[in-house]
Design an enzyme around this catalytic site. Structure first.
Site, PDB file in Angstrom:
ATOM      1  N   ASN A  13       0.885  -1.171   0.000  1.00  0.00           N
ATOM      2  CA  ASN A  13       0.000   0.000   0.000  1.00  0.00           C
ATOM      3  C   ASN A  13       0.919   1.215   0.000  1.00  0.00           C
ATOM      4  O   ASN A  13       1.503   1.551   1.020  1.00  0.00           O
ATOM      5  CB  ASN A  13      -0.885  -0.018   1.260  1.00  0.00           C
ATOM      6  CG  ASN A  13      -1.665   1.266   1.435  1.00  0.00           C
ATOM      7  OD1 ASN A  13      -1.774   2.069   0.505  1.00  0.00           O
ATOM      8  ND2 ASN A  13      -2.216   1.472   2.627  1.00  0.00           N
ATOM      9  N   TRP A  14       1.018   1.820  -1.171  1.00  0.00           N
ATOM     10  CA  TRP A  14       1.981   2.933  -1.309  1.00  0.00           C
ATOM     11  C   TRP A  14       1.485   4.235  -0.696  1.00  0.00           C
ATOM     12  O   TRP A  14       2.230   5.186  -0.596  1.00  0.00           O
ATOM     13  CB  TRP A  14       2.315   3.132  -2.791  1.00  0.00           C
ATOM     14  CG  TRP A  14       3.310   2.134  -3.321  1.00  0.00           C
ATOM     15  CD1 TRP A  14       3.813   1.045  -2.660  1.00  0.00           C
ATOM     16  CD2 TRP A  14       3.918   2.136  -4.616  1.00  0.00           C
ATOM     17  NE1 TRP A  14       4.709   0.389  -3.474  1.00  0.00           N
ATOM     18  CE2 TRP A  14       4.792   1.032  -4.669  1.00  0.00           C
ATOM     19  CE3 TRP A  14       3.813   2.974  -5.734  1.00  0.00           C
ATOM     20  CZ2 TRP A  14       5.561   0.744  -5.798  1.00  0.00           C
ATOM     21  CZ3 TRP A  14       4.569   2.680  -6.866  1.00  0.00           C
ATOM     22  CH2 TRP A  14       5.431   1.579  -6.885  1.00  0.00           C
ATOM     23  N   LYS A  15       0.183   4.300  -0.393  1.00  0.00           N
ATOM     24  CA  LYS A  15      -0.402   5.530   0.167  1.00  0.00           C
ATOM     25  C   LYS A  15      -0.133   6.705  -0.788  1.00  0.00           C
ATOM     26  O   LYS A  15      -0.215   6.505  -1.991  1.00  0.00           O
ATOM     27  CB  LYS A  15       0.136   5.761   1.574  1.00  0.00           C
ATOM     28  CG  LYS A  15       0.024   4.493   2.429  1.00  0.00           C
ATOM     29  CD  LYS A  15       0.240   4.699   3.886  1.00  0.00           C
ATOM     30  CE  LYS A  15       0.078   3.364   4.599  1.00  0.00           C
ATOM     31  NZ  LYS A  15       0.123   3.473   6.033  1.00  0.00           N
ATOM     32  N   HIS A  98      -9.419   1.529   4.482  1.00  0.00           N
ATOM     33  CA  HIS A  98      -8.157   1.711   5.222  1.00  0.00           C
ATOM     34  C   HIS A  98      -8.375   2.688   6.382  1.00  0.00           C
ATOM     35  O   HIS A  98      -9.137   3.651   6.257  1.00  0.00           O
ATOM     36  CB  HIS A  98      -7.065   2.235   4.292  1.00  0.00           C
ATOM     37  CG  HIS A  98      -5.712   2.182   4.919  1.00  0.00           C
ATOM     38  ND1 HIS A  98      -5.277   3.167   5.763  1.00  0.00           N
ATOM     39  CD2 HIS A  98      -4.737   1.260   4.870  1.00  0.00           C
ATOM     40  CE1 HIS A  98      -4.065   2.838   6.207  1.00  0.00           C
ATOM     41  NE2 HIS A  98      -3.711   1.688   5.665  1.00  0.00           N
ATOM     42  N   GLU A 100      -6.657   5.024   7.481  1.00  0.00           N
ATOM     43  CA  GLU A 100      -6.382   6.444   7.204  1.00  0.00           C
ATOM     44  C   GLU A 100      -7.576   7.103   6.522  1.00  0.00           C
ATOM     45  O   GLU A 100      -7.833   8.290   6.718  1.00  0.00           O
ATOM     46  CB  GLU A 100      -5.102   6.571   6.349  1.00  0.00           C
ATOM     47  CG  GLU A 100      -3.867   6.306   7.200  1.00  0.00           C
ATOM     48  CD  GLU A 100      -2.690   5.709   6.457  1.00  0.00           C
ATOM     49  OE1 GLU A 100      -2.662   5.750   5.220  1.00  0.00           O
ATOM     50  OE2 GLU A 100      -1.790   5.178   7.142  1.00  0.00           O
ATOM     51  N   GLU A 170      -5.675  -4.661  10.490  1.00  0.00           N
ATOM     52  CA  GLU A 170      -4.643  -3.657  10.707  1.00  0.00           C
ATOM     53  C   GLU A 170      -4.950  -2.879  11.989  1.00  0.00           C
ATOM     54  O   GLU A 170      -5.747  -1.927  11.959  1.00  0.00           O
ATOM     55  CB  GLU A 170      -4.604  -2.678   9.533  1.00  0.00           C
ATOM     56  CG  GLU A 170      -4.258  -3.322   8.226  1.00  0.00           C
ATOM     57  CD  GLU A 170      -3.574  -2.353   7.270  1.00  0.00           C
ATOM     58  OE1 GLU A 170      -2.466  -2.640   6.837  1.00  0.00           O
ATOM     59  OE2 GLU A 170      -4.150  -1.278   7.000  1.00  0.00           O
ATOM     60  N   GLY A 176       2.297   2.450  10.545  1.00  0.00           N
ATOM     61  CA  GLY A 176       3.272   3.520  10.349  1.00  0.00           C
ATOM     62  C   GLY A 176       3.955   3.956  11.632  1.00  0.00           C
ATOM     63  O   GLY A 176       4.637   4.984  11.661  1.00  0.00           O
ATOM     64  N   SER A 216       3.111  -2.042  10.259  1.00  0.00           N
ATOM     65  CA  SER A 216       4.562  -2.136  10.483  1.00  0.00           C
ATOM     66  C   SER A 216       5.109  -3.548  10.250  1.00  0.00           C
ATOM     67  O   SER A 216       6.057  -3.954  10.920  1.00  0.00           O
ATOM     68  CB  SER A 216       4.933  -1.622  11.882  1.00  0.00           C
ATOM     69  OG  SER A 216       4.550  -0.257  12.019  1.00  0.00           O
ATOM     70  N   GLY A 238       5.005   1.138   4.603  1.00  0.00           N
ATOM     71  CA  GLY A 238       6.378   1.646   4.478  1.00  0.00           C
ATOM     72  C   GLY A 238       7.335   0.697   3.770  1.00  0.00           C
ATOM     73  O   GLY A 238       8.068   1.109   2.851  1.00  0.00           O
TER      74      GLY A 238
HETATM   75  P1  PGA Z   1       2.739   0.316   7.554  1.00  0.00           P
HETATM   76  O1  PGA Z   1       1.319   0.541   6.860  1.00  0.00           O
HETATM   77  O2  PGA Z   1       3.253  -1.013   7.045  1.00  0.00           O
HETATM   78  O3  PGA Z   1       3.584   1.467   7.092  1.00  0.00           O
HETATM   79  O4  PGA Z   1       2.517   0.303   9.012  1.00  0.00           O
HETATM   80  C1  PGA Z   1       0.417  -0.522   6.703  1.00  0.00           C
HETATM   81  C2  PGA Z   1      -0.847  -0.015   6.073  1.00  0.00           C
HETATM   82  O5  PGA Z   1      -1.238   1.118   6.349  1.00  0.00           O
HETATM   83  O6  PGA Z   1      -1.492  -0.731   5.291  1.00  0.00           O
END
Ligand code: PGA
Length: 255
Positions: A13-15, A98, A100, A170, A176, A216, A238
Site C-alpha cells: 500500500n503505497w499511500k 483503510h 487512514e 490492521e 506507520g 509495520s 512503508g
Molecule cells: P505500515 O502501513 O506497514 O507502514 O505500518 C500498513 C498499512 O497502512 O497498510
C-alpha cells in the site's frame, strides 16, 4: 484450520507516495526479486501511478491495485474515481476501508460497505481493512470492534463473492508507527475474524478467505507473523516502498 486452503497474498500500500517515474523504477527493481514468489504479489498505488505501474509490471507476477474507489458508477463526485473506471483500465484489486480513510476522510462502516459492494459489482478483488484504535485495545473491545466492522462491511455480500474478498487486519496503533502487533495478537484477531465469517457464511467458506495482517510488517518481523496459522499474508505500507524489504516479505510468505 488448514492454511493450505488459502493463497497467501502480499500487498503493498503505497499511500500518497511515488510519482509515475519513481513507480516504474521501484517496480523494475522489484520484478526480479519477487519473480519466484509462491504467493500473490500486489501493489496498490496512487491513481496517478496506475498506468506507469501496469506498464512496468507487464509480464511479471506483480499485480496492480488501487487504494480506494467510490460507490457510485459515475456522477457529481469531484475528485473521486469509480470502480468501473478502475476495471476499465485493468485494475484487479482495490483497498477499501483503510484506517487512514476512516480517520482523515470520514469513512464509516456504512460507506465502506457501499464501496465494497461497488467494487465487487465491477469484478474487482477487495482488500477490506479492519482494525481497532489504541484506545479500543486498551479498553478491551478489540474483538467487538473488529467483528462489527467486518459484519457491516460485508452486508449484502454473498458466500460466492467471498473469493473476491481479502481481509486485512490492521490495528490502527501499529500502522506507520514501527510498533507491530505480536504474532500472537495478530493471530488471535485474525482467528476471530475467521470465526465471524464462519457465523455469517459457513466455517468452510471462512476457511478459504485470505486474512492478512498489516501494521509495520517489515523484513525483520514478517516471517514470524506469516508463520501464524490464521495470518495468510500482509498489507505492507512503508516496507513496500523499498524493493529489497518488500521482496524479503514476499519470500517469507512463499515458504
Ligand atoms: P505500515 O502501513 O506497514 O507502514 O505500518 C500498513 C498499512 O497502512 O497498510
Amino acid at each position: 484450520m488448514d492454511k493450505s486452503l488459502r493463497k497467501a497474498v502480499i500487498a503493498g500500500n503505497w499511500k500518497m507516495n511515488k510519482t509515475p517515474d519513481e513507480a516504474k523504477a521501484i517496480i523494475n527493481d522489484m520484478k526480479p526479486l519477487v519473480a519466484d514468489a509462491d504467493c500473490d504479489v500486489v501493489l496498490c498505488v496512487p491513481y496517478i501511478d496506475i498506468f506507469a505501474a501496469q506498464e512496468a509490471a507487464a509480464g511479471s507476477n506483480i499485480k496492480i491495485g488501487a487504494e480506494n474507489c467510490h460507490w457510485a458508477e459515475s456522477g457529481a463526485f469531484t475528485g473521486e474515481v469509480s470502480a468501473p473506471m478502475l476495471k476499465a483500465i485493468g485494475v484487479e484489486y482495490v483497498i477499501i476501508g483503510h484506517s487512514e480513510r476512516r480517520q482523515y476522510f470520514g469513512e464509516t462502516d456504512e460507506t465502506v460497505n457501499k464501496r465494497v459492494r461497488a467494487a465487487l459489482d465491477s469484478g474487482l478483488t477487495v482488500i477490506l481493512c479492519v482494525g481497532e484504535l489504541l484506545d479500543e485495545r486498551k479498553k478491551g473491545v478489540t474483538m467487538e470492534v473488529v467483528r462489527s466492522q467486518t459484519k457491516i462491511a460485508l452486508q449484502g455480500v454473498s458466500a460466492e463473492e467471498l473469493d473476491k474478498i481479502i481481509i486485512a487486519y490492521e490495528p490502527v496503533w501499529a500502522i506507520g508507527t514501527g510498533e507491530t502487533a505480536t504474532a500472537e495478537q495478530a493471530n488471535e484477531v485474525n482467528h476471530a475474524i475467521r470465526e465471524v465469517l464462519g457465523e455469517i457464511y459457513c466455517p468452510k467458506c471462512a476457511s478459504r478467505v485470505t486474512i492478512q495482517y498489516g501494521g509495520s510488517m517489515n523484513a525483520k518481523n514478517a516471517a514470524e507473523l506469516l508463520a501464524q496459522v490464521d495470518v495468510d499474508g500482509g498489507l505492507i505500507g512503508g516496507a513496500s516502498l523499498k524493493a529489497d524489504d518488500f521482496s524479503v516479505i514476499v519470500k517469507a510468505a512463499s515458504i
